[in-house]
Design an enzyme around this catalytic site. Sequence first.
Site, PDB file in Angstrom:
ATOM      1  N   SER A  56     -10.060  10.552  -1.483  1.00  0.00           N
ATOM      2  CA  SER A  56     -10.320  10.211  -0.084  1.00  0.00           C
ATOM      3  C   SER A  56     -11.046   8.897   0.169  1.00  0.00           C
ATOM      4  O   SER A  56     -11.101   8.446   1.308  1.00  0.00           O
ATOM      5  CB  SER A  56     -11.109  11.326   0.589  1.00  0.00           C
ATOM      6  OG  SER A  56     -10.215  12.334   0.968  1.00  0.00           O
ATOM      7  N   SER A  80      -8.963  11.152   3.107  1.00  0.00           N
ATOM      8  CA  SER A  80      -9.516  11.590   4.374  1.00  0.00           C
ATOM      9  C   SER A  80     -10.444  10.567   5.026  1.00  0.00           C
ATOM     10  O   SER A  80     -10.707  10.663   6.224  1.00  0.00           O
ATOM     11  CB  SER A  80     -10.271  12.911   4.194  1.00  0.00           C
ATOM     12  OG  SER A  80     -11.369  12.735   3.326  1.00  0.00           O
ATOM     13  N   LYS A 139     -18.901   7.917   7.452  1.00  0.00           N
ATOM     14  CA  LYS A 139     -17.934   9.005   7.600  1.00  0.00           C
ATOM     15  C   LYS A 139     -18.612  10.192   8.268  1.00  0.00           C
ATOM     16  O   LYS A 139     -19.773  10.489   7.983  1.00  0.00           O
ATOM     17  CB  LYS A 139     -17.396   9.386   6.211  1.00  0.00           C
ATOM     18  CG  LYS A 139     -16.254  10.378   6.223  1.00  0.00           C
ATOM     19  CD  LYS A 139     -15.710  10.591   4.805  1.00  0.00           C
ATOM     20  CE  LYS A 139     -14.556  11.581   4.778  1.00  0.00           C
ATOM     21  NZ  LYS A 139     -13.995  11.726   3.413  1.00  0.00           N
TER      22      LYS A 139
HETATM   23  N1  GLN Z   1      -5.965  14.089  -0.100  1.00  0.00           N
HETATM   24  C1  GLN Z   1      -6.747  14.993  -0.886  1.00  0.00           C
HETATM   25  C2  GLN Z   1      -6.791  16.344  -0.220  1.00  0.00           C
HETATM   26  O1  GLN Z   1      -6.144  16.501   0.751  1.00  0.00           O
HETATM   27  C3  GLN Z   1      -8.113  14.439  -1.131  1.00  0.00           C
HETATM   28  C4  GLN Z   1      -9.140  14.775  -0.113  1.00  0.00           C
HETATM   29  C5  GLN Z   1     -10.493  14.200  -0.435  1.00  0.00           C
HETATM   30  O2  GLN Z   1     -10.696  13.466  -1.391  1.00  0.00           O
HETATM   31  N2  GLN Z   1     -11.475  14.594   0.348  1.00  0.00           N
HETATM   32  O3  GLN Z   1      -7.436  17.257  -0.651  1.00  0.00           O
END
Ligand code: GLN
Length: 472
Positions: free
Chosen positions: A179, A155, A80
């Site tokens: 994410s 994400s 990532k």
């Molecule tokens: N979808 C969640 C957010 O928008 C989780 C993001 C994450 O785990 N980095 O914050």
Amino acid sequence: MTMIDLKNLTIKKAHDALVAKEFTAVELAQAYLSVIEEKNPELNAYLGVYDDVIEQAKKADERIARGDATTLTGIPIAIKDNMLIEGKIVSSASKILEKYVATYDATAIKKLKEAGVVFLGRVNMDEFAMGGSTENSAYGVTKNPHDTTRVSGGSSGGSAAAVASDMALAALGSDTGGSIRQPASFCGIVGLKPTYGSVSRHGLMAMASSLDVIGPMTKTVEDAEILYNTIKGRDSFDSTSVEGSLPKKEKYVIGVPRDFLKEGVDADVLENFNQSIEKLRNAGYEIRDISLPTLPYSLAVYYIIMPAEVSSNLSRFDGVKYGSLKEGKDLTEDYFFTRGEFFGKEARRRIMLGTYVLSTGYYDAYYGKAGKVRELIKQDFEKAFKEVDVVATPVSPMPAFKIGEKSSDPLQMYLADIFTVSANLATIPAISIPSGTVVHEDKSLPVGIQILGPRFSEDILFEIGKKFETIG
Ligand code: GLN
């Protein structure tokens, strides 16, 4: 050139084949590079493929020939775009770090390097890991390999899509509120969000420091276990890092928070979840309904604590210390121009929300209150884990949604995180495992089951997860 069956390959199988000299690490890396060349223009999982992949693979082959290979030597992995690899661009899918080159290795990366992993490239994500669809990337959305009109989740959408489309054998993601788990479920792979602190955050670009954790995204639970066991451990560069493991047991009781599943879950996702629970029951697990009364508050708490920490963490990107700069007539204008120009819309939204909940007069009402409720959520889980060994829920209330379907309505996007954020708030581990498919508009879309356990229960999650793979 040797034909390698990438579709059915796992870390374990690839390792056995490398050691048995069925193919070399160079051949394996070449096989992945050609799939990337073929599929990435459409899927957009990779933001950059490294120019030294074959060189890395050659070194792995030498190590295998010397007879000191680890299980990960020569295994091609995608990273990532928010984990530092020395000498490589790491951008967090942001314009503000478009040309930023890392000056050191993240601890998780260092451990993988020592194990002999081959790093294929950096993969797409929502900017600074803020989102659930990769639509917040400054470099375009990553499409879902199962249906290219849909998102791959987020994400860590690039990580999930890369593994699901055979553009990498495994990947690392990061999880602040889901994410790793949500994109894993959208793309039909396994994702582990480890216990907070069990994997060092050193060299992971910070989103919300009290919630962030690095974890594996793989095709099988066994592969996730191999990666997790390599990257975990106490690290002097991260004072919150800790070690621990819970002993396994003969029998496990699985708790289901039924009340929490009544609203807002797609009917076919709920049906799939209920079938999974029945399969677990038939496999000999005791299933017990439990109540986690503060769980409905987890989204509200998350969307206060997370932006508060985001606003503080992202203040370092000012055009002076790191990355892009757009100059104004004085320093203040430099800040405004740089941050206004190079941060995307969602990043700016969260910085503003976070600054608001932390400001004098609102701190007690929002941030302070949220911290207290976070403690109650933790306690709720602790109570539940006295009664049951693990808790099961769906990963996401819906399968992968259409590109553009939720991007204009941030609140709708946030609601999709309902099942994942509580594990981060409670600092407990949770694994997402494929549980079959549901059919939407004639397309078969993967969904996943989430199993959450007490802190340091990863070995138990792996054991139940492996069992589920054979029955799910
Ligand atoms: N979808 C969640 C957010 O928008 C989780 C993001 C994450 O785990 N980095 O914050």
